[in-house]
Enzyme design. Structure first.
Site, mmCIF file in Angstrom:
data_model
loop_
_atom_site.group_PDB
_atom_site.id
_atom_site.type_symbol
_atom_site.label_atom_id
_atom_site.label_comp_id
_atom_site.label_asym_id
_atom_site.label_seq_id
_atom_site.Cartn_x
_atom_site.Cartn_y
_atom_site.Cartn_z
ATOM 1 C CG ASP A 144 -1.790 1.235 1.320
ATOM 2 O OD1 ASP A 144 -2.966 1.127 0.937
ATOM 3 O OD2 ASP A 144 -1.302 2.304 1.754
ATOM 4 C CE1 TYR A 194 0.718 7.789 2.532
ATOM 5 C CE2 TYR A 194 1.169 5.530 1.875
ATOM 6 C CZ TYR A 194 0.365 6.454 2.516
ATOM 7 O OH TYR A 194 -0.772 6.030 3.147
ATOM 8 C CE LYS A 247 -3.738 4.861 0.833
ATOM 9 N NZ LYS A 247 -2.323 4.472 0.789
ATOM 10 C CG HIS A 300 -4.623 9.957 0.550
ATOM 11 N ND1 HIS A 300 -3.297 9.874 0.204
ATOM 12 C CD2 HIS A 300 -4.679 9.516 1.836
ATOM 13 C CE1 HIS A 300 -2.590 9.404 1.224
ATOM 14 N NE2 HIS A 300 -3.407 9.182 2.226
#
Length: 276
Positions: A49, A54, A79, A112
């Site tokens: 994931d 990120y 996401k 998200h």
């Protein structure tokens, strides 16, 4: 009963997703995340994931490539970030994520956060890439009940997942029940509450009884509550420890004891009041 790391739940569109996955939130891009992903896959994880936010999709993709495990055996989630929400910008963000990951398709793509006045347009874009076969399933993250109700009113495709902050101090009972009725699988982020729960006396006591660690007890609690979970670590011994959940189970009274620790206490933002 979930018996091993590759056991799956069947999502509402028939796609199978592993109950236990590997999260890479805030794992540094480059060799650190490449090694973490390779270690997770080597030790049996099949679900990874990540997210545009990120900033490590490239390293995740490299780790997947270097793992040597065939792509079709893996379940990869990313996401769309808040700044990219909206119809056209989401389509563009999706292609950017695919390119960074070096993949032809995703298994799951999520909204998200429920960005006001934008998440429905974002969802239309997700429906488009889903219908085009570029992603096998689509879902949301950090949606409360009223966000889901609003989305379901106009959507053509029902979300398969709602990924939310979920741990013994935030059990989200009403949201869980709503998602269950709607056949939307709940998924936990921050399952260990950033490590805060590892010294919780009730959890430590249960862990000692089972000769397990507090983190293993919490992750087992997730699974027995039928919540998909994605613990994160960059240390191989922790990656292995977090997967060693299938040789014990919690008794009903132990589950209840952990359920009763709820404080409605978040480490992240409230989905009704967030600024990113």
């Amino acid at each position: 009963m979930i018996k091993n790391i590759q056991d799956t739940t069947t999502l509402n569109n028939g796609v199978k997703m592993p109950w236990l996955g590997f999260g890479v939130f805030k794992v540094e891009d480059g060799q650190v995340v490449v090694d973490a992903v390779k270690s997770a896959i080597k030790n049996g994880y099949r679900s990874i994931d990540t997210a545009a936010f990120y900033d490590n999709e490239q390293g995740v993709g490299q780790g997947i490539k270097e793992s040597g495990v065939p792509r079709e055996e893996l379940f990869i989630t990313s996401k769309v970030w808040n700044a990219d929400q909206g119809y056209e910008s989401t389509l563009q963000a999706f292609e950017t994520s695919l390119k960074k990951l070096g993949l032809d398709y995703l298994d799951l793509y999520l909204v998200h956060w429920p960005v006001k006045d934008k998440y429905k347009e974002t969802w239309r874009a997700l429906e488009k890439v889903y219908k085009e076969g570029k992603v096998r399933s689509i879902g949301v993250s950090n949606f409360n009940i009223h966000h889901l109700e609003d989305l379901l009113k106009d959507s053509e495709v029902k979300p398969v997942i709602n990924q939310v902050e979920y741990h013994p101090h935030l059990t989200q009972v009403e949201l869980r029940e709503f998602c269950e009725k709607q056949e939307i699988q709940l998924e936990a982020w921050s399952p260990l509450k950033k490590g805060i729960l590892l010294s919780e006396p009730a959890i430590v006591e249960i862990a000692n009884k089972h000769q397990k660690t507090p983190s293993q007890v919490i992750l087992r609690w997730d699974l027995q509550n039928k919540v998909v979970t994605i613990p994160k670590s960059i240390k191989e011994h922790r990656i292995i420890e977090n997967a060693n959940l299938f040789d014990f189970s919690l008794l009903e009274e132990e589950m209840e004891k952990i359920n009763s620790l709820n404080k409605n206490d978040r480490t992240g933002a409230d989905p009704d009041n967030f600024n990113f």
